[in-house]
Design an enzyme around this catalytic site. Structure first.
Site, short mmCIF file in Angstrom:
data_model
loop_
_atom_site.label_atom_id
_atom_site.label_comp_id
_atom_site.label_asym_id
_atom_site.label_seq_id
_atom_site.Cartn_x
_atom_site.Cartn_y
_atom_site.Cartn_z
N HIS A 201 -16.50 -21.06 27.19
CA HIS A 201 -16.09 -20.86 28.56
C HIS A 201 -15.03 -20.48 29.59
CE1 HIS A 201 -18.52 -24.03 28.04
NE2 HIS A 201 -18.78 -25.26 27.37
N CYS A 513 -29.85 -4.27 30.32
CA CYS A 513 -28.60 -5.56 30.37
C CYS A 513 -28.03 -5.81 28.41
CB CYS A 513 -29.81 -6.40 30.63
SG CYS A 513 -31.35 -7.40 29.06
#
Length: 599
Positions: A201, A513
């Site tokens: 996070h 990607c």
């Protein structure tokens, strides 16, 4: 340049940028949960203590959420709030609440120890995960458990003293609530943590808000004290503790150079990524939250090349419904419209499902996951496909199926998509008829039959992270074999060429990607192979665009032909580096701000 008294540490480059400031340590040592046996008459009061602690924890997170929304509004606050909402859901998760209650009743243990044991049980379900992102979610369970235990003990679970402006936050780890509060008013200069990965996070939020961060340093908390000078290079993953006054001046100059260079690069934000011989390469971004879109666009992103949908499953014991998914997909499509958004269907498996719904597997990376799992669970898959098609009218949607290994899987997935489309039409629900359908090529089997797959889809997207690992048989997170992870290995080069040739043969575009796409040194090679879209972290786009606009696709093709004549990865890497520095010396024209880094 760095004196002997200074300490140079190397971690994971989590968010680019350079920062210099004073150390502000945040104590995140694990709370010790006391263990006590209850008398029979104490059970009900202990259950009441647990309920109160859970309610207080939820109220605290709600308060953090409100602070973030007030302070940051739409410019990044929702990045935090989505994560905080997930933690609030965890506080109601049956595996946490019911298990802790059961332990109090049946084993007659105190609430703190019951929560500790319940958390341990949940984490065991995350133990052998195939995906780094989901491995990192074990920390979420810890954050929630720690909060509840601290409230049971009467301790403050959140950062109480705000850091001074320009502080370098140093911690063993940071919870989403910590990160949100520390970025309150955005005065923090950088983050450095002992633990974490690019998907933690702290890393996600730091990138979204463009705050330099280095994670996984290992021992920063034991070496740095409050008030120490710290220099942070979030682009290279380097941290210097107590540089000399002279070095601090040099680091400040390096920071200014970095910011100036970034501003120069951003001048091309609205210009096309077109080579000197008129070959256009679309530069896109990989995202997990719609809140990452403003940063992506600000850096010149022309599309979303990979929108991961697995986060919808995190921190819950049920499946996300059609309406919830529809709203999520609609938000990101509207935020980018009319730019294209490639949404990957669930890359889920027995190891990557809501808690309590997992299927044990000895090797999840090679087990029932991604498109295999979705086809095995057609009702779950239909819900996602319905949500995607309903959202398609709100923007420029492209649907992508992950981990396709053969034509049969692709046909089965497309057949189900067709059935869902007809179902929605019968219900009178508007859907777009022209939604392109593509596949991620991340398995060697798909690369080897790319010519057959190209006839049955609208685009390819190469997931190099997995493709390289599967092709070379190595786990790049395993330090014992990570040195073998070679994107320019001859086997990888041959696979990439085979994929691109197959796509060009039938006229479909090829995207990439994986991390290989965001490395400027690879840009000329990828242009030469014929990759038409490069999808990466938004902050990497300006430098890659600079290379594209100064390159010739014809030169890239010549370079690829030359590389395929070499045998070893080292020889190929050396040739690419020599060629790129000859053509684009500005790529490495300045010495690293923090001196040489070994190891």
């Amino acid at each position: 340049m760095t004196p002997a008294s200074a300490s140079i540490l190397v971690g994971i480059a989590a968010s680019p940028g350079i920062a210099i400031g004073r150390c502000w340590p945040v104590d995140r040592r694990r709370v010790r949960a006391p263990k006590r046996r209850l008398a029979p008459e104490e059970v009900e009061s202990e259950l009441a203590r647990l309920r109160t602690a859970l309610e207080i924890s939820d109220l605290q997170l709600a308060e953090v959420r409100e602070k973030v929304e007030r302070a940051q509004g739409a410019q990044g606050g929702a990045e935090h709030t989505a994560i905080i909402d997930m933690h609030r859901m965890m506080l109601k998760d049956e595996m946490l609440v019911l298990e802790a209650q059961r332990l109090i009743r049946e084993d007659r243990i105190n609430a703190e120890w019951a929560v500790k044991r319940a958390v341990r049980k949940i984490k065991s379900a995350f133990h052998e995960l195939a995906d780094e992102y989901f491995k990192e979610r074990r920390a979420d369970v810890d954050y929630v458990g720690e909060r509840v235990i601290k409230n049971l003990l009467g301790q403050a679970p959140d950062v109480e003293e705000p850091p001074p402006e320009g502080a370098i936050i140093v911690a063993h780890d940071l919870s989403p609530a910590d990160t949100a509060l520390l970025l309150h008013e955005r005065k923090v200069a950088a983050f450095v943590t002992d633990t974490g990965a690019k998907t933690s996070h702290t890393a996600i939020v730091a990138r979204a808000l463009e705050v330099p961060a280095v994670v996984g340093v290992g021992r920063i908390t034991s070496l740095a004290s409050r008030g120490d000078w710290i220099a942070v290079d979030g682009s290279r993953g380097v941290v210097v503790i107590n540089p000399s006054p002279g070095d601090r001046v040099e680091y400040e100059v390096a920071r200014e150079r970095f910011l100036e260079a970034e501003q120069v690069l951003l001048r091309t934000r609205d210009l096309p990524a077109r080579t000197l011989d008129d070959v256009t390469v679309r530069l896109a971004g990989n995202i997990e939250f719609v809140e990452e879109v403003p940063s992506l666009v600000a850096h010149g992103g022309e599309a979303v090349g990979l929108y991961r949908t697995e986060f919808l499953f995190l921190g819950r014991h049920d499946l996300p419904g059609e309406s919830e998914q529809y709203q999520s997909y609609r938000r990101v499509l509207e935020a980018l419209a009319p730019k294209p958004v490639t949404i990957r269907t669930f890359d889920l498996g027995g190891d990557k499902l809501p808690v309590g719904m997992r299927v044990p597997a000895e090797n999840p990376a090679l087990g029932l996951r991604a498109i295999r799992y979705c086809l095995r669970q057609p009702e779950m898959f239909r819900v996602q496909l319905r949500a995607l098609l309903r959202a398609s009218v709100h923007g420029n949607l492209r649907i992508m199926f992950p981990m396709i290994s053969g034509v049969a899987e692709l046909r089965a997935a497309r057949r189900l998509l067709g059935e869902v489309r007809e179902e929605l039409r019968r219900e009178g629900v508007p859907v777009r008829d022209d939604v392109p359908v593509g596949i991620m090529i991340e398995l060697p089997s798909a690369a080897l039959i790319a010519d057959r797959l190209a006839n049955e889809c609208d685009f390819f997207s190469i997931g190099t992270n997995d493709l390289i690992q599967y092709a070379l048989g190595i786990d790049r997170q395993n330090k014992d074999v990570a040195y073998l992870y070679k994107p320019l290995h001859l086997a990888v080069m041959r696979m990439l060429k085979q994929i691109c040739d197959a796509a060009q043969g039938v006229g479909i575009p090829v995207s990439m990607c994986g991390e290989m796409a965001g490395e400027p040194m690879n840009a000329l090679v990828l242009i030469g192979l014929g990759v038409s879209e490069l999808s990466m972290n938004g902050s990497a786009i300006p430098l890659v665009k600079r290379v594209v606009r100064a390159a010739r696709a014809a030169d890239g093709r010549e370079l690829v032909d030359r590389l395929l004549s070499f045998t070893t990865a080292d020889d190929i890497e050396r040739e690419v580096r020599t060629e790129m520095l000859r053509r684009f010396p500005e790529l490495l024209e300045t010495e690293p701000a923090f001196g040489p880094v070994s190891g």
